[in-house]
Design an enzyme around this catalytic site. Structure first.
Site, PDB file in Angstrom:
ATOM      1  N   HIS A  51       0.834  -1.190   0.000  1.00 58.48           N
ATOM      2  CA  HIS A  51       0.000   0.000   0.000  1.00 58.48           C
ATOM      3  C   HIS A  51       0.879   1.255   0.000  1.00 58.48           C
ATOM      4  O   HIS A  51       2.102   1.188   0.142  1.00 58.48           O
ATOM      5  CB  HIS A  51      -0.927  -0.009   1.208  1.00 58.48           C
ATOM      6  CG  HIS A  51      -1.983  -1.065   1.141  1.00 58.48           C
ATOM      7  ND1 HIS A  51      -2.956  -1.234   2.102  1.00 58.48           N
ATOM      8  CD2 HIS A  51      -2.213  -2.037   0.206  1.00 58.48           C
ATOM      9  CE1 HIS A  51      -3.743  -2.254   1.770  1.00 58.48           C
ATOM     10  NE2 HIS A  51      -3.312  -2.747   0.630  1.00 58.48           N
ATOM     11  N   GLU A  53       1.350   3.696   2.147  1.00 57.55           N
ATOM     12  CA  GLU A  53       2.131   3.978   3.352  1.00 57.55           C
ATOM     13  C   GLU A  53       3.413   3.153   3.386  1.00 57.55           C
ATOM     14  O   GLU A  53       4.474   3.655   3.787  1.00 57.55           O
ATOM     15  CB  GLU A  53       1.293   3.683   4.604  1.00 57.55           C
ATOM     16  CG  GLU A  53       0.013   4.488   4.688  1.00 57.55           C
ATOM     17  CD  GLU A  53      -1.191   3.779   4.084  1.00 57.55           C
ATOM     18  OE1 GLU A  53      -2.290   3.930   4.630  1.00 57.55           O
ATOM     19  OE2 GLU A  53      -1.017   3.073   3.056  1.00 57.55           O
ATOM     20  N   CYS A  87      -1.317  -1.544   7.503  1.00 52.88           N
ATOM     21  CA  CYS A  87      -0.441  -0.374   7.418  1.00 52.88           C
ATOM     22  C   CYS A  87      -0.380   0.348   8.762  1.00 52.88           C
ATOM     23  O   CYS A  87       0.634   0.961   9.108  1.00 52.88           O
ATOM     24  CB  CYS A  87      -0.941   0.584   6.341  1.00 52.88           C
ATOM     25  SG  CYS A  87      -0.769  -0.066   4.661  1.00 52.88           S
ATOM     26  N   TRP A 183     -18.628   3.862 -37.246  1.00 54.29           N
ATOM     27  CA  TRP A 183     -18.053   4.876 -36.369  1.00 54.29           C
ATOM     28  C   TRP A 183     -18.746   6.223 -36.531  1.00 54.29           C
ATOM     29  O   TRP A 183     -18.858   6.749 -37.629  1.00 54.29           O
ATOM     30  CB  TRP A 183     -16.559   5.044 -36.645  1.00 54.29           C
ATOM     31  CG  TRP A 183     -15.746   3.811 -36.403  1.00 54.29           C
ATOM     32  CD1 TRP A 183     -15.073   3.061 -37.316  1.00 54.29           C
ATOM     33  CD2 TRP A 183     -15.534   3.167 -35.144  1.00 54.29           C
ATOM     34  NE1 TRP A 183     -14.455   1.995 -36.722  1.00 54.29           N
ATOM     35  CE2 TRP A 183     -14.715   2.036 -35.385  1.00 54.29           C
ATOM     36  CE3 TRP A 183     -15.959   3.437 -33.838  1.00 54.29           C
ATOM     37  CZ2 TRP A 183     -14.312   1.184 -34.360  1.00 54.29           C
ATOM     38  CZ3 TRP A 183     -15.551   2.580 -32.831  1.00 54.29           C
ATOM     39  CH2 TRP A 183     -14.744   1.473 -33.088  1.00 54.29           C
ATOM     40  N   ARG A 197     -11.062   2.600 -20.932  1.00 56.20           N
ATOM     41  CA  ARG A 197     -11.189   1.164 -20.694  1.00 56.20           C
ATOM     42  C   ARG A 197     -10.047   0.651 -19.822  1.00 56.20           C
ATOM     43  O   ARG A 197     -10.241  -0.217 -18.973  1.00 56.20           O
ATOM     44  CB  ARG A 197     -11.198   0.405 -22.027  1.00 56.20           C
ATOM     45  CG  ARG A 197     -12.450   0.594 -22.861  1.00 56.20           C
ATOM     46  CD  ARG A 197     -12.309  -0.112 -24.202  1.00 56.20           C
ATOM     47  NE  ARG A 197     -13.483   0.058 -25.047  1.00 56.20           N
ATOM     48  CZ  ARG A 197     -13.577  -0.398 -26.290  1.00 56.20           C
ATOM     49  NH1 ARG A 197     -12.546  -1.032 -26.837  1.00 56.20           N
ATOM     50  NH2 ARG A 197     -14.677  -0.213 -26.987  1.00 56.20           N
ATOM     51  N   LEU A 217     -13.352  -4.834 -27.732  1.00 57.05           N
ATOM     52  CA  LEU A 217     -13.467  -4.351 -26.355  1.00 57.05           C
ATOM     53  C   LEU A 217     -12.127  -4.343 -25.623  1.00 57.05           C
ATOM     54  O   LEU A 217     -12.048  -4.662 -24.436  1.00 57.05           O
ATOM     55  CB  LEU A 217     -14.497  -5.187 -25.572  1.00 57.05           C
ATOM     56  CG  LEU A 217     -15.910  -5.257 -26.158  1.00 57.05           C
ATOM     57  CD1 LEU A 217     -16.820  -6.083 -25.248  1.00 57.05           C
ATOM     58  CD2 LEU A 217     -16.485  -3.863 -26.371  1.00 57.05           C
ATOM     59  N   GLY A 286     -25.802  -1.632 -26.513  1.00 56.91           N
ATOM     60  CA  GLY A 286     -26.456  -0.572 -27.270  1.00 56.91           C
ATOM     61  C   GLY A 286     -27.480   0.233 -26.471  1.00 56.91           C
ATOM     62  O   GLY A 286     -27.444   0.274 -25.245  1.00 56.91           O
ATOM     63  N   THR A 289     -29.609  -1.452 -23.566  1.00 59.27           N
ATOM     64  CA  THR A 289     -28.815  -1.715 -22.365  1.00 59.27           C
ATOM     65  C   THR A 289     -28.517  -0.424 -21.626  1.00 59.27           C
ATOM     66  O   THR A 289     -28.685  -0.333 -20.400  1.00 59.27           O
ATOM     67  CB  THR A 289     -27.495  -2.418 -22.749  1.00 59.27           C
ATOM     68  OG1 THR A 289     -27.792  -3.615 -23.462  1.00 59.27           O
ATOM     69  CG2 THR A 289     -26.693  -2.759 -21.504  1.00 59.27           C
TER      70      THR A 289
END
Length: 342
Positions: A51, A53, A87, A183, A197, A217, A286, A289
């Site tokens: 982490h 710290e 921590c 597009w 993403r 994707l 689409g 959804t």
């Protein structure tokens, strides 16, 4: 700006380096100051690693200075054993005298316990420095723990006259023969989408989008990790040779065995994603959804690219009523950012 706010700003600045890799953990920034000089910094490592710290303390060359130092950290240090030791215990072991905390950890395993433990050990502890900014920086983590669902980002591109796709006839002529997307946004907007993403844990699309566009994707136009792919497929209609099954990242297919496709889909999907310990998801379509998440008020951000083309007919863009937080030009596209504060 106070001196505490100055160093907390630095914590927030360096915490940005760990956002994507740290999920579902928060990305935290830690700064150690001795006599007005920063002697150590750190941010959260990739999930499962040290982490902030720990990294900050390890960065201090002369550990004897820690007894007289002040630790600034954007989120309350952990006090429990997870993939790494607490921590809080490391802070006490190094006898750091003063701890300045941005905000309390919403995780029930922590939730003020570290603050109490540090105070009981005689340490000087201040919490709530730039609290709202620190909470906003880890909004995915806070949403996951307080709302028991992933942080949900809606994303789509629409034409100047409000369509996300041309009519079926035109769509078939343009793209269906090659099974690739039509597009609306430009290549710079698409590159930004790939960056987004890489910053989230998962991406979700519906059946028809998967069949019509055969999307990958992935983050091929950006450097980063591909998100988990989630696809809705009630009756297993998506061809197995579809690009989403290319093994570049994990794929979760939700069918009629997982969901009741006739009743409040968004809430069911959010619950399943939460149960799989996925802290954030981008919904890329689409329309049906996307609209289901809007109608059920299950979303946090909407990122909408408005292109310069006019389609005249086709599939209408989702209808959303929300506060516009930002708008910017990306060459001939306009990016609109909406937020949902219920």
């Amino acid at each position: 700006m106070t001196i505490h706010e100055k160093y907390m700003q630095r914590c927030l600045q360096i915490a940005k380096n760990g956002v994507a890799a740290a999920l579902p953990n928060p990305s935290v920034g830690a700064v150690i100051v001795h006599q007005g000089k920063i002697i150590g910094e750190g941010f959260t490592s990739t999930y499962g690693g040290p982490h902030a710290e720990v990294n900050a303390i390890n960065a201090v060359k002369d550990k004897s200075l820690l007894k007289e130092a002040t630790l600034y950290v954007s989120l309350e240090p952990c006090s429990h054993f997870g993939k790494t030791p607490p921590c809080c215990d490391l802070i006490l072991k190094n006898d750091i005298s003063t701890i300045i905390i941005g905000c309390q950890d919403p995780n029930v395993l922590v939730a003020g316990k570290s603050i109490q433990k540090l105070k009981e050990a005689g340490k000087v502890v201040f919490a709530g420095v730039l609290e709202k900014e620190c909470q906003e920086a880890n909004r995915r983590f806070f949403t996951f723990h307080t709302k028991k669902r992933p942080y949900i980002i809606l994303k789509w591109a629409e034409s100047l006259d409000g369509f996300i796709a041309p009519s079926n006839e035109v769509r078939l002529q343009i793209s269906q023969a090659k099974r690739q997307p039509f597009w609306i946004s430009n290549k710079y907007s698409r590159q930004l989408t790939h960056k987004w993403r890489s910053e989230e844990k998962a991406i979700l699309i519906g059946t028809q989008t998967a069949i019509d566009d055969n999307p990958k994707l992935d983050v091929r136009d950006w450097k980063g990790k591909n998100p988990v792919k989630i696809v809705l497929d009630q009756n297993n209609r998506i061809p197995k040779e579809n690009d989403i099954f290319d093994n570049r990242s994990n794929v979760i297919v939700l069918t009629a065995a997982d969901l009741d496709f006739t009743n409040k889909m968004a809430a069911q999907i959010a619950h399943i994603i939460y149960e799989k310990n996925i802290a954030s998801v981008i919904i890329e379509g689409g329309r049906q959804t996307l609209q289901s998440f809007i109608d059920e008020n299950l979303w946090d951000e909407a990122r909408v690219f408005r292109g310069s083309s006019v389609l005249n007919d086709g599939i209408k863009a989702p209808k959303i009523k929300a506060k516009l937080m930002a708008a910017k030009a990306i060459i001939n596209d306009e990016l609109l950012i909406f937020t949902n504060h219920d």
